[in-house]
Enzyme design. Structure first.
Site, short mmCIF file in Angstrom:
data_model
loop_
_atom_site.label_atom_id
_atom_site.label_comp_id
_atom_site.label_asym_id
_atom_site.label_seq_id
_atom_site.Cartn_x
_atom_site.Cartn_y
_atom_site.Cartn_z
N ASP A 4 37.93 33.59 41.04
CA ASP A 4 36.96 34.52 41.03
C ASP A 4 37.63 35.43 40.11
OD1 ASP A 4 34.71 35.86 41.36
OD2 ASP A 4 34.98 35.90 43.54
C1 BGC Z 1 32.04 37.13 42.69
C2 BGC Z 1 31.53 35.77 42.32
C3 BGC Z 1 30.91 35.57 40.81
C4 BGC Z 1 31.69 36.27 39.85
C5 BGC Z 1 31.10 36.32 38.54
C6 BGC Z 1 32.71 37.84 41.57
O1 BGC Z 1 32.79 39.32 41.75
O2 BGC Z 1 32.86 37.06 43.68
O3 BGC Z 1 30.85 35.00 43.22
O4 BGC Z 1 30.70 34.24 40.59
O5 BGC Z 1 32.10 37.52 40.21
O6 BGC Z 1 30.14 36.98 38.50
#
Ligand code: BGC
Length: 764
Positions: free
Chosen positions: A310
């Site tokens: 993530d």
């Molecule tokens: C989120 C993810 C997301 C990623 C990219 C993160 O902050 O937890 O779910 O896919 O950002 O945008």
């Protein structure tokens, strides 16, 4: 990976488990020299996979360590939206130097062509980029938020929303979505419950499979297929106290039984990538958890795709307190099985040095790079790096009238009718004037809900617009805000009350704004925010026939509202067609059939509250709730405000004739459903089971199946469910899943509480 067919020549089979280079070499020579017998229908794809494998090995040979690590580095585009700290700003330079293998949040034919052209024309090895984006509930045509869609219990429709999202996103250059989010969640304080399927593991698995199928289709090479990413692995939804990014501490049994299966379902459905979660589980952050990423995901489940972190999750291993610095964090992540570093710059800045210090091996890096290159081959990027994304396709395939019509139907299907006293709904035709009051009644922006990809608020139909679109011009529709979503301003109350008094029917549009759920949007008070409860009191006091239409991204604890309002329709955030789809329900063109997939608590103190809880040694006696020394609260009932599986229709259904027949391992459950009301309608028939005695305690009810059935008024249908004893198996303390013979109760009904039941002995 090379597809194994049962008729493959034994020479090939011998080498299947050998290192990739040796395997590729032997298999290719076997094909060329000995023409080993591969069945005709498989031979093309085999040759294709062999040749991809050869190309991957050839590429790997040419790559410098920086270029390899580049393939493991995902960065934000230089023109993009962001959800966290940005480490790199201009991705174009990185792409040219081969230091970014994937780019996210860049979309649109022009931007994607610009960046991909740099990769395939200006970088040394011309390796195409992956383009990722959070396509969570639609790309440009925005559908109801995932939790809302789940309440439709319509797996085909859910799959179709993802297929449409994939078509639109790929037309605009995206080839990878960070979805589905399949985190099981039992705590509505957590803002991200909006992205998931709710509290039930079995249903979450079915929805997860449907979403992966919808995104990826049958063949990733099809330019309409979008590579999916199951997230957030694992148990992100169990953050303590519902506070986002918080610690997860749980027993291995709970993890296996409730929290892991939905990710496994994605793997079984062929998901091409998996994202690590921000949280730790029992002391080890997921992003450096080799038990999770290597033992469970790859070895036990056989996942063949790649793992991405993530957003800056490698960097966060430092504040988590398991890594000394970024370099140490990069080492831990690679060792655990992370392939791609999202936006952290940890791999790019540290892996080459770690390699020269012999703290990691080139084989680890090569394996990760292979997985990325393979994904790119599977997507057909080496043949057509632009995957047919053109302005013509963009024009033709985005927001088609059919898709918009489908989005409208999806809104109606996602609505859950929570209350309908004296059959206030549907709004009678005799009504000549309608007042729409409340801060969510005409707010285009809020209709999008959180995570709305490239959805445009200007495209959204508000409730007021939907109602106006629906009624003839001789009916007066007036809108007043009354108050804001979340402040103390009561200055609009008086005029709103006056308007209600002057109207035949009142629609109160209340709830949360779109930014009150989603990431980093946990709440400790999950009642209506601001002065909306007071507004509702003032308006409902007029005694006018009224319905409350709720917009929100989580179950709300709206006990007060629920006792005041004669009718409540939960609509979540419906997306582009929100207002039209809701109006179809309010006026009776669509008879509501949605059922909650997450329990609505009476108050936040009951949280976490979910239907498949344990009985305890001192269960409450429902006939004497005053008994003291039992498992209960002294200031609140145990029961929820609205239970799992609950939702009303404009008609009514009666269940009867529950019969169970057991043949060997097969259990056939039959029941009869009758539409006893005065309208045609659909019910979601739910099948639950309970093991009465087990070697470990079992939940009081577990969903085992459902059917969405349409019945004309007065019609009766016989229903049949078939289970096997495997469907009743559960995880034991040795973390093995198996069936335990014993007595079982089966329940059938339209929600998890109002059921008919029958006990059956499955001891033999
Ligand atoms: C989120 C993810 C997301 C990623 C990219 C993160 O902050 O937890 O779910 O896919 O950002 O945008």
């Amino acid at each position: 990976m090379i597809p194994v067919h049962k008729k493959i020549h034994p020479i090939i089979l011998i080498f299947m488990n050998k290192p990739v280079l040796l395997r590729t070499f032997v298999i290719t020579f076997a094909i060329i020299l000995f023409d080993v017998s591969v069945p005709a229908q498989k031979s093309d794809s085999l040759k294709l996979a062999f040749s991809d494998s050869l190309k991957i090995e050839a590429l790997l040979k040419k790559m410098t360590i920086e270029e390899k690590v580049g393939q493991l580095s995902l960065f934000l585009s230089y023109r993009s939206i962001t959800t966290g700290p940005s480490q790199k700003t201009d991705s174009r330079e990185l792409i040219k130097e081969g230091k970014a293998g994937e780019i996210f949040n860049a979309y649109g034919v022009e931007v994607v062509h610009e960046l991909q052209r740099i990769a395939v024309e200006e970088s040394r090895l011309k390796i195409p980029l992956l383009f990722g984006l959070d396509v969570i509930h639609g790309f440009r045509t925005i559908f109801p938020v995932p939790l809302g869609q789940a309440c439709s219990w319509d797996l085909e429709a859910i799959e179709k929303t993802e297929h449409i999202a994939a078509t639109e996103a790929t037309a605009d250059g995206i080839n990878w979505t960070f979805a589905p989010m399949v985190d099981l969640a039992r705590d509505p304080e957590w803002g991200r419950v909006v992205e998931g399927a709710g509290e039930d593991t079995w249903l979450a698995c079915r929805i997860a499979e449907a979403r992966v199928r919808g995104f990826q289709g049958n063949n990733l090479k099809d330019p309409h297929s979008l590579m999916a990413c199951a997230k957030h692995f694992a148990a992100y939804g169990a953050a303590l106290a519902g506070r986002d990014y918080n610690t997860v501490d749980m027993s291995p049994l709970s993890l296996y039984e409730w929290y892991l299966p939905s990710y496994n379902s994605c793997v079984k459905a062929g998901v091409a990538s998996v994202m690590t979660s921000f949280n730790e589980i029992n002391g080890i952050p997921s992003t450096c958890n080799s038990w999770l990423l290597s033992d469970i995901l790859r070895k036990t489940w056989g996942f063949k795709g790649f793992v991405v972190t993530d957003f800056t999750a490698i960097n966060e291993l430092v504040p988590h307190g398991v890594a000394v610095d970024l370099k140490d964090a990069a080492r831990l992540a690679l060792n655990a099985g992370v392939d791609v570093d999202m936006q952290g710059d940890a791999y790019l800045s540290s892996l080459p040095e770690l390699l020269s210090e012999k703290k990691i091996t080139i084989r680890q890096i090569d394996d990760a790079v292979r997985r990325i290159l393979l994904a790119k081959f599977k997507l057909g990027l080496f043949d057509d790096p632009y995957r047919q994304c053109t302005l013509e396709r963009e024009k033709k395939e985005i927001m088609t009238p059919e898709d918009i019509a489908f989005a409208r139907k999806m809104v109606s299907e996602s609505c859950v009718l929570l209350k309908n006293e004296r059959k206030i709904l549907p709004i009678p035709q005799s009504v000549k004037s309608i007042a729409i009051i409340g801060p969510l009644g005409d707010s285009k922006k809020d209709m999008l809900g959180p995570w709305s990809a490239t959805g445009k608020w200007e495209d959204c139909v508000t409730l007021a617009e939907g109602v106006r679109n629906h009624v003839s011009s001789n009916i007066v529709v007036r809108y007043l805000k009354g108050c804001n979503v979340n402040d103390n301003d009561r200055s609009g109350f008086d005029t709103a009350v006056r308007l209600a008094g002057e109207s035949d029917f009142v629609i109160l549009a209340l709830g949360e704004s779109r930014d009150m759920s989603g990431e980093a949007a946990s709440r400790t008070n999950i009642d209506l925010p601001g002065v909306q409860n007071e507004l509702s009191e003032a308006i409902l006091k007029t005694g006018k026939p009224s319905v409350v239409v709720l917009f929100n991204g989580r179950p709300l604890a709206v006990s007060g509202l629920s006792s005041r309002a004669p009718a409540i329709l939960e609509t979540w955030f419906g997306g582009t067609q929100a207002g039209n789809g809701i109006a179809d329900v309010l006026f009776g063109d669509y008879n509501p059939s949605g059922k909650l997939t997450m329990t609505f608590p009476r108050n936040v103190g009951q949280v976490p509250i979910f239907y498949n809880s344990k009985n305890t040694g001192r269960p409450i006696n429902p006939d004497d709730t005053s008994e003291k020394y039992v498992s209960r609260y002294i200031d609140s009932p145990n029961t929820p405000l609205y239970p799992f599986g609950y939702g009303l229709s404009y008609t009514s259904f009666v269940y009867s004739n529950l019969n169970i027949k057991v043949t060997g391992k097969t259990i056939n459950i039959k029941a009869t459903i009758t539409n006893s009301g005065d309208r045609d309608g659909e019910d979601v028939v739910q099948l639950y089971s309970r093991q009465k005695v087990g070697s470990i305690t079992r939940p009081v009810k577990e969903l085992k199946g459902f059917q969405k059935v349409f019945l004309r008024k007065g019609e009766t249908k016989d229903l049949s469910f078939t289970l096997t004893t495997d469907d009743l198996a559960f995880y034991h303390p040795d973390l093995k899943k198996y069936f335990e013979p014993g007595e079982f109760v089966f329940f059938v009904g339209g929600n998890s509480v109002e059921t008919i039941e029958k006990t059956i002995d499955l001891s033999h």
